[in-house]
Enzyme design. Sequence first.
Site, PDB file in Angstrom:
ATOM      1  N   ALA A  65     -25.950  37.474-126.142  1.00  0.00           N
ATOM      2  CA  ALA A  65     -26.082  37.897-127.534  1.00  0.00           C
ATOM      3  C   ALA A  65     -27.562  37.776-127.905  1.00  0.00           C
ATOM      4  O   ALA A  65     -28.320  37.049-127.255  1.00  0.00           O
ATOM      5  CB  ALA A  65     -25.223  37.009-128.413  1.00  0.00           C
ATOM      6  N   GLY A 108     -23.221  36.064-123.648  1.00  0.00           N
ATOM      7  CA  GLY A 108     -22.374  37.182-124.072  1.00  0.00           C
ATOM      8  C   GLY A 108     -22.290  38.273-123.023  1.00  0.00           C
ATOM      9  O   GLY A 108     -21.291  38.994-122.951  1.00  0.00           O
ATOM     10  N   GLU A 111     -19.640  37.150-120.736  1.00  0.00           N
ATOM     11  CA  GLU A 111     -18.356  37.260-121.451  1.00  0.00           C
ATOM     12  C   GLU A 111     -17.911  38.722-121.532  1.00  0.00           C
ATOM     13  O   GLU A 111     -16.730  39.039-121.394  1.00  0.00           O
ATOM     14  CB  GLU A 111     -18.498  36.646-122.846  1.00  0.00           C
ATOM     15  CG  GLU A 111     -18.691  35.138-122.770  1.00  0.00           C
ATOM     16  CD  GLU A 111     -19.139  34.532-124.089  1.00  0.00           C
ATOM     17  OE1 GLU A 111     -20.195  34.938-124.620  1.00  0.00           O
ATOM     18  OE2 GLU A 111     -18.435  33.649-124.605  1.00  0.00           O
ATOM     19  N   GLU A 131     -25.533  29.080-122.842  1.00  0.00           N
ATOM     20  CA  GLU A 131     -25.655  28.786-124.277  1.00  0.00           C
ATOM     21  C   GLU A 131     -25.999  27.321-124.543  1.00  0.00           C
ATOM     22  O   GLU A 131     -26.699  26.994-125.491  1.00  0.00           O
ATOM     23  CB  GLU A 131     -24.355  29.129-125.014  1.00  0.00           C
ATOM     24  CG  GLU A 131     -24.072  30.611-125.140  1.00  0.00           C
ATOM     25  CD  GLU A 131     -23.261  31.187-123.992  1.00  0.00           C
ATOM     26  OE1 GLU A 131     -23.157  30.530-122.922  1.00  0.00           O
ATOM     27  OE2 GLU A 131     -22.717  32.289-124.159  1.00  0.00           O
TER      28      GLU A 131
HETATM   29  N1  CAA Z   1     -31.698  37.649-126.887  1.00  0.00           N
HETATM   30  C1  CAA Z   1     -32.834  38.215-127.332  1.00  0.00           C
HETATM   31  N2  CAA Z   1     -33.865  38.541-126.531  1.00  0.00           N
HETATM   32  C2  CAA Z   1     -33.719  38.271-125.219  1.00  0.00           C
HETATM   33  C3  CAA Z   1     -32.562  37.692-124.679  1.00  0.00           C
HETATM   34  C4  CAA Z   1     -31.518  37.381-125.586  1.00  0.00           C
HETATM   35  N3  CAA Z   1     -30.347  36.860-125.161  1.00  0.00           N
HETATM   36  N4  CAA Z   1     -32.731  37.537-123.343  1.00  0.00           N
HETATM   37  C5  CAA Z   1     -33.953  38.024-123.061  1.00  0.00           C
HETATM   38  N5  CAA Z   1     -34.562  38.471-124.189  1.00  0.00           N
HETATM   39  C6  CAA Z   1     -35.890  39.055-124.335  1.00  0.00           C
HETATM   40  C7  CAA Z   1     -36.973  38.006-124.171  1.00  0.00           C
HETATM   41  O1  CAA Z   1     -37.174  37.309-125.394  1.00  0.00           O
HETATM   42  C8  CAA Z   1     -38.152  38.850-123.774  1.00  0.00           C
HETATM   43  O2  CAA Z   1     -38.650  39.488-124.932  1.00  0.00           O
HETATM   44  P1  CAA Z   1     -40.258  39.506-125.212  1.00  0.00           P
HETATM   45  O3  CAA Z   1     -40.794  40.341-124.089  1.00  0.00           O
HETATM   46  O4  CAA Z   1     -40.350  40.175-126.549  1.00  0.00           O
HETATM   47  O5  CAA Z   1     -40.710  38.108-125.171  1.00  0.00           O
HETATM   48  C9  CAA Z   1     -37.517  39.929-122.900  1.00  0.00           C
HETATM   49  O6  CAA Z   1     -36.127  39.951-123.261  1.00  0.00           O
HETATM   50  C10 CAA Z   1     -37.635  39.603-121.426  1.00  0.00           C
HETATM   51  O7  CAA Z   1     -37.117  38.288-121.198  1.00  0.00           O
HETATM   52  P2  CAA Z   1     -37.939  37.126-120.423  1.00  0.00           P
HETATM   53  O8  CAA Z   1     -39.405  37.315-120.618  1.00  0.00           O
HETATM   54  O9  CAA Z   1     -37.355  35.812-120.842  1.00  0.00           O
HETATM   55  O10 CAA Z   1     -37.549  37.483-118.922  1.00  0.00           O
HETATM   56  P3  CAA Z   1     -37.458  36.473-117.688  1.00  0.00           P
HETATM   57  O11 CAA Z   1     -37.248  37.355-116.494  1.00  0.00           O
HETATM   58  O12 CAA Z   1     -38.566  35.501-117.678  1.00  0.00           O
HETATM   59  O13 CAA Z   1     -36.100  35.612-117.951  1.00  0.00           O
HETATM   60  C11 CAA Z   1     -33.780  35.328-118.542  1.00  0.00           C
HETATM   61  C12 CAA Z   1     -34.866  36.275-117.953  1.00  0.00           C
HETATM   62  C13 CAA Z   1     -33.541  34.142-117.613  1.00  0.00           C
HETATM   63  C14 CAA Z   1     -32.513  36.161-118.657  1.00  0.00           C
HETATM   64  C15 CAA Z   1     -34.228  34.827-119.926  1.00  0.00           C
HETATM   65  O14 CAA Z   1     -34.627  35.944-120.712  1.00  0.00           O
HETATM   66  C16 CAA Z   1     -33.172  34.096-120.687  1.00  0.00           C
HETATM   67  O15 CAA Z   1     -32.916  32.951-120.424  1.00  0.00           O
HETATM   68  N6  CAA Z   1     -32.537  34.763-121.675  1.00  0.00           N
HETATM   69  C17 CAA Z   1     -31.556  34.155-122.549  1.00  0.00           C
HETATM   70  C18 CAA Z   1     -30.223  33.938-121.829  1.00  0.00           C
HETATM   71  C19 CAA Z   1     -29.252  33.234-122.774  1.00  0.00           C
HETATM   72  O16 CAA Z   1     -29.450  32.120-123.197  1.00  0.00           O
HETATM   73  N7  CAA Z   1     -28.162  33.935-123.139  1.00  0.00           N
HETATM   74  C20 CAA Z   1     -27.145  33.439-124.037  1.00  0.00           C
HETATM   75  C21 CAA Z   1     -27.394  33.950-125.440  1.00  0.00           C
HETATM   76  S1  CAA Z   1     -26.338  33.215-126.663  1.00  0.00           S
HETATM   77  C22 CAA Z   1     -24.835  34.034-126.479  1.00  0.00           C
HETATM   78  O17 CAA Z   1     -24.696  34.933-125.678  1.00  0.00           O
HETATM   79  C23 CAA Z   1     -23.715  33.541-127.379  1.00  0.00           C
HETATM   80  C24 CAA Z   1     -22.365  34.168-127.092  1.00  0.00           C
HETATM   81  O18 CAA Z   1     -21.514  33.559-126.499  1.00  0.00           O
HETATM   82  C25 CAA Z   1     -22.017  35.485-127.580  1.00  0.00           C
END
Ligand code: CAA
Length: 257
Positions: A65, A108, A111, A131
């Site tokens: 998400a 998400g 999921e 998360e």
């Molecule tokens: N939401 C918003 N933006 C996101 C995102 C997310 N879930 N995941 C990645 N992005 C964005 C980053 O902020 C980044 O944007 P900028 O270039 O503007 O900074 C861009 O996508 C590229 O990401 P990274 O620079 O972080 O890329 P990376 O290769 O270094 O890392 C990753 C990749 C490991 C997937 C890392 O992006 C990450 O950890 N993302 C979040 C994963 C996460 O925590 N997901 C759970 C979200 S909460 C949820 O989903 C609740 C639910 O149950 C519904």
Amino acid sequence: MELIKVTEQKEPHVALIELNRPKELNALNPQLMQEVRDALIALDKNEAVRVIIITGNEQAFAAGADIKQMADKSAIDMLLLDQFTTWDQIRKTKKPIIAAVSGFALGGGCEFVMTCDMVIASETAKFGQPEIKIGTIPGAGGTQRLTKAVGKAKAMELILTGRFLSAEEAHFYGLVNKVVPKEMYLHEAFALAKEIAQLSPVAVQLAKEAINRSFETHLDEGLTLERKNFYLTFASADQKEGMKAFIEKRKAEFKGQ
Ligand code: CAA
């Protein structure tokens, strides 16, 4: 549609939905999920479509998400936003949905994949519910579906640590149907879709409904529904054609009637 791309007949009877927010690794914001819901409703009604494939891009199916859109929200904001109602359409879709996954399927994103019916993964795929690392927990079914898919101990480990599963591990735990080289994952998803699309769409939908019921009910109720759907296939021309073709030793032609 701004954040997804829909091709109704990518192959005969097979539709493709591509999540298309590449800069954000397909982070699933409310607009994207509304577009997915609307596309699924339309494809479910479209008689020419029998199987739906949903994919992202090579780098990410979806990294969860949208954290940036949620970060400052209050609990009541989240309650009123009620975003997961939109997500319910994935499980309500009657036609089979295959997720074709490469790269990240996290939070998400994982999921979403688990709500689909079958999963073809590239060897680069990474699954997880991270998360906990951002101070929250899965909200779109992860605690329920991951536990049913991989068992309690592994689900606890994955959700409480936020660790990722490789494609091979996901395959080992039954989360995905097949792992293939990166350049083959979409091809393989289409091969599976085409195999199913040749069969009776009536029988396919009734079978899908009965399988899904096994996750939602007791055995007695599930068996009753399965039996009812089994009998119902005998009301279809496809069942008559399928059995007749078998007896006549020829290939059946299913018309979805
Ligand atoms: N939401 C918003 N933006 C996101 C995102 C997310 N879930 N995941 C990645 N992005 C964005 C980053 O902020 C980044 O944007 P900028 O270039 O503007 O900074 C861009 O996508 C590229 O990401 P990274 O620079 O972080 O890329 P990376 O290769 O270094 O890392 C990753 C990749 C490991 C997937 C890392 O992006 C990450 O950890 N993302 C979040 C994963 C996460 O925590 N997901 C759970 C979200 S909460 C949820 O989903 C609740 C639910 O149950 C519904």
